[in-house]
Write a protein that holds these residues in place. Sequence first.
Motif, PDB file in Angstrom:
ATOM      1  N   VAL A   1      30.317 101.360  80.738  1.00 59.45           N
ATOM      2  CA  VAL A   1      30.667 101.803  79.800  1.00 59.45           C
ATOM      3  C   VAL A   1      30.636 101.516  78.317  1.00 59.45           C
ATOM      4  O   VAL A   1      30.522 100.350  78.549  1.00 59.45           O
ATOM      5  CB  VAL A   1      32.198 102.446  79.780  1.00 59.45           C
ATOM      6  CG1 VAL A   1      32.582 104.018  81.525  1.00 59.45           C
ATOM      7  CG2 VAL A   1      33.132 101.176  79.815  1.00 59.45           C
ATOM      8  N   CYS A   2      30.550 101.931  77.194  1.00 57.15           N
ATOM      9  CA  CYS A   2      30.301 101.269  75.521  1.00 57.15           C
ATOM     10  C   CYS A   2      31.436 101.672  75.213  1.00 57.15           C
ATOM     11  O   CYS A   2      31.608 103.100  75.294  1.00 57.15           O
ATOM     12  CB  CYS A   2      29.486 101.213  75.329  1.00 57.15           C
ATOM     13  SG  CYS A   2      29.228 101.112  73.252  1.00 57.15           S
TER      14      CYS A   2
ATOM     15  N   HIS B   1      36.458 104.982  70.882  1.00 55.17           N
ATOM     16  CA  HIS B   1      34.927 106.356  71.360  1.00 55.17           C
ATOM     17  C   HIS B   1      35.502 105.892  73.146  1.00 55.17           C
ATOM     18  O   HIS B   1      34.074 104.259  72.594  1.00 55.17           O
ATOM     19  CB  HIS B   1      33.912 106.601  70.743  1.00 55.17           C
ATOM     20  CG  HIS B   1      35.218 107.461  69.649  1.00 55.17           C
ATOM     21  ND1 HIS B   1      36.257 107.196  68.929  1.00 55.17           N
ATOM     22  CD2 HIS B   1      34.840 109.052  69.065  1.00 55.17           C
ATOM     23  CE1 HIS B   1      36.325 107.868  67.868  1.00 55.17           C
ATOM     24  NE2 HIS B   1      35.888 109.859  68.061  1.00 55.17           N
ATOM     25  N   VAL B   2      34.984 106.145  74.207  1.00 58.99           N
ATOM     26  CA  VAL B   2      34.435 105.617  75.394  1.00 58.99           C
ATOM     27  C   VAL B   2      32.805 106.722  75.456  1.00 58.99           C
ATOM     28  O   VAL B   2      33.361 107.910  75.713  1.00 58.99           O
ATOM     29  CB  VAL B   2      35.385 105.597  76.465  1.00 58.99           C
ATOM     30  CG1 VAL B   2      34.868 104.953  77.535  1.00 58.99           C
ATOM     31  CG2 VAL B   2      36.655 104.807  76.216  1.00 58.99           C
ATOM     32  N   SER B   3      31.740 105.618  76.018  1.00 58.54           N
ATOM     33  CA  SER B   3      30.983 106.404  75.934  1.00 58.54           C
ATOM     34  C   SER B   3      30.189 106.345  77.533  1.00 58.54           C
ATOM     35  O   SER B   3      30.578 105.161  77.741  1.00 58.54           O
ATOM     36  CB  SER B   3      30.006 106.384  75.043  1.00 58.54           C
ATOM     37  OG  SER B   3      29.686 106.614  73.591  1.00 58.54           O
TER      38      SER B   3
ATOM     39  N   TYR C   1      28.074 111.426  76.686  1.00 59.82           N
ATOM     40  CA  TYR C   1      29.565 111.853  76.430  1.00 59.82           C
ATOM     41  C   TYR C   1      29.811 110.378  75.554  1.00 59.82           C
ATOM     42  O   TYR C   1      30.032 109.693  76.352  1.00 59.82           O
ATOM     43  CB  TYR C   1      30.202 112.835  77.844  1.00 59.82           C
ATOM     44  CG  TYR C   1      30.329 113.306  79.050  1.00 59.82           C
ATOM     45  CD1 TYR C   1      30.275 114.743  77.964  1.00 59.82           C
ATOM     46  CD2 TYR C   1      29.417 113.433  79.872  1.00 59.82           C
ATOM     47  CE1 TYR C   1      29.876 115.536  79.215  1.00 59.82           C
ATOM     48  CE2 TYR C   1      28.372 114.607  80.708  1.00 59.82           C
ATOM     49  CZ  TYR C   1      29.113 115.661  79.843  1.00 59.82           C
ATOM     50  OH  TYR C   1      28.653 116.516  80.994  1.00 59.82           O
ATOM     51  N   CYS C   2      30.817 111.238  75.128  1.00 67.58           N
ATOM     52  CA  CYS C   2      31.825 110.433  74.218  1.00 67.58           C
ATOM     53  C   CYS C   2      33.141 111.278  73.762  1.00 67.58           C
ATOM     54  O   CYS C   2      33.012 111.911  73.210  1.00 67.58           O
ATOM     55  CB  CYS C   2      31.329 110.194  73.262  1.00 67.58           C
ATOM     56  SG  CYS C   2      32.516 108.660  71.816  1.00 67.58           S
ATOM     57  N   THR C   3      33.971 110.366  74.435  1.00 67.30           N
ATOM     58  CA  THR C   3      35.872 110.500  74.609  1.00 67.30           C
ATOM     59  C   THR C   3      36.664 109.812  73.866  1.00 67.30           C
ATOM     60  O   THR C   3      36.439 108.593  73.660  1.00 67.30           O
ATOM     61  CB  THR C   3      36.333 110.614  75.781  1.00 67.30           C
ATOM     62  OG1 THR C   3      35.209 111.782  76.769  1.00 67.30           O
ATOM     63  CG2 THR C   3      38.240 111.164  76.168  1.00 67.30           C
ATOM     64  N   PRO C   4      37.216 110.471  72.738  1.00 66.85           N
ATOM     65  CA  PRO C   4      38.215 109.638  71.922  1.00 66.85           C
ATOM     66  C   PRO C   4      39.202 109.520  73.014  1.00 66.85           C
ATOM     67  O   PRO C   4      39.483 110.691  73.380  1.00 66.85           O
ATOM     68  CB  PRO C   4      38.261 110.320  70.584  1.00 66.85           C
ATOM     69  CG  PRO C   4      38.052 112.303  71.554  1.00 66.85           C
ATOM     70  CD  PRO C   4      36.446 112.191  72.514  1.00 66.85           C
ATOM     71  N   THR C   5      39.833 108.351  72.887  1.00 70.16           N
ATOM     72  CA  THR C   5      40.955 108.613  73.627  1.00 70.16           C
ATOM     73  C   THR C   5      41.928 107.215  73.032  1.00 70.16           C
ATOM     74  O   THR C   5      41.246 106.577  72.279  1.00 70.16           O
ATOM     75  CB  THR C   5      40.866 107.528  74.974  1.00 70.16           C
ATOM     76  OG1 THR C   5      42.512 108.224  75.593  1.00 70.16           O
ATOM     77  CG2 THR C   5      39.992 106.525  75.414  1.00 70.16           C
ATOM     78  N   PHE C   6      43.582 106.882  73.165  1.00 70.12           N
ATOM     79  CA  PHE C   6      44.260 105.959  72.984  1.00 70.12           C
ATOM     80  C   PHE C   6      44.210 105.040  74.050  1.00 70.12           C
ATOM     81  O   PHE C   6      43.444 104.836  75.327  1.00 70.12           O
ATOM     82  CB  PHE C   6      45.681 106.029  72.955  1.00 70.12           C
ATOM     83  CG  PHE C   6      46.134 107.150  71.959  1.00 70.12           C
ATOM     84  CD1 PHE C   6      45.092 107.501  70.775  1.00 70.12           C
ATOM     85  CD2 PHE C   6      47.276 108.257  71.864  1.00 70.12           C
ATOM     86  CE1 PHE C   6      45.773 108.202  69.763  1.00 70.12           C
ATOM     87  CE2 PHE C   6      47.340 109.174  71.434  1.00 70.12           C
ATOM     88  CZ  PHE C   6      47.010 108.744  69.798  1.00 70.12           C
TER      89      PHE C   6
ATOM     90  N   MET D   1      31.572  97.077  69.300  1.00 69.51           N
ATOM     91  CA  MET D   1      31.347  97.629  70.657  1.00 69.51           C
ATOM     92  C   MET D   1      31.899  96.440  71.211  1.00 69.51           C
ATOM     93  O   MET D   1      30.973  95.395  71.373  1.00 69.51           O
ATOM     94  CB  MET D   1      29.813  97.696  70.170  1.00 69.51           C
ATOM     95  CG  MET D   1      29.421  98.650  69.089  1.00 69.51           C
ATOM     96  SD  MET D   1      27.417  99.067  69.098  1.00 69.51           S
ATOM     97  CE  MET D   1      27.098 100.144  70.326  1.00 69.51           C
ATOM     98  N   ALA D   2      32.063  97.167  72.743  1.00 68.79           N
ATOM     99  CA  ALA D   2      31.947  96.291  73.973  1.00 68.79           C
ATOM    100  C   ALA D   2      31.518  96.914  75.551  1.00 68.79           C
ATOM    101  O   ALA D   2      31.907  97.997  75.340  1.00 68.79           O
ATOM    102  CB  ALA D   2      33.853  96.174  73.998  1.00 68.79           C
ATOM    103  N   PHE D   3      30.997  96.002  75.340  1.00 75.23           N
ATOM    104  CA  PHE D   3      30.622  96.507  76.725  1.00 75.23           C
ATOM    105  C   PHE D   3      31.346  95.971  78.467  1.00 75.23           C
ATOM    106  O   PHE D   3      31.361  94.602  78.069  1.00 75.23           O
ATOM    107  CB  PHE D   3      29.158  96.209  76.920  1.00 75.23           C
ATOM    108  CG  PHE D   3      28.429  96.726  75.875  1.00 75.23           C
ATOM    109  CD1 PHE D   3      27.675  98.043  75.935  1.00 75.23           C
ATOM    110  CD2 PHE D   3      28.605  96.237  74.888  1.00 75.23           C
ATOM    111  CE1 PHE D   3      26.542  97.940  74.995  1.00 75.23           C
ATOM    112  CE2 PHE D   3      27.078  97.051  73.408  1.00 75.23           C
ATOM    113  CZ  PHE D   3      26.951  97.399  73.706  1.00 75.23           C
TER     114      PHE D   3
END
Length: 241
Positions: free
Chosen positions: A86-87, A43-45, A53-58, A113-115
Amino acid sequence: MSDGENLASYPTSSRNQVKRRHDRGFYDHETVHRILDASMMCHVSYVIDGQPYCTPTFFWREGTRLYWHGSSASRMLRNQSSGQRVCLTVAHLDSLVLARCGFNHSADYRAVMAFGTAYLVTDVEEKERAVIAMVDRFFPDRTAGLRQSNTQEIKATSFIAMEIEEASAKIRAKGVADDEEDYELPIYAERIPVRTVLGAPEPCSRLLPGVMRPETLNGYSEGRLLEDALRDAYFLQYPTR
């Protein structure tokens, strides 16, 4: 993992440092990368005009860089292409924990969590590698045997990359943990393991006669844990990372 990666850690700051239960926090590359490589969805925030926003993606990892992709017309990619902070998060649920007190009910889990700063992949060679990696990272050597993507398909797909500037992993793996005096209570407690297990492959009903499942997919066999198959695929594709 290489010896250098075993020794390396991501820097800590007020942004990525685990605030509660410091004993569950990890910052070393080996732990963080192992959790990331056991997943294919993240999930990318991000924030657009003050709206989160928070988007799920591969996604996939190459060293300390993360890649994800989507439609060139998507809001996420359009707004992350200009260097947005992004996070990216990944989480694995490992068990449900039923204790003798509602307060102590919990779950075992692994999360990262990666920033970093996202950028649109515009370099031609980097994008060509990404087109292959988005398949071969999960299914090694598969792209070579496929119909090659045409110009329109490649144009319709964009890639975002992010160098991991800071990251932290948080892990709970203790099962039932009641207050000492509660162990004397006649109340049932248990840990329920949770696993994502691969089922039996279901070949396409329109396969041509004689087309067999390639041996390169043997890692995705019935009964295996998905995370084991994903990790094995990662090390086949990136043996030194």
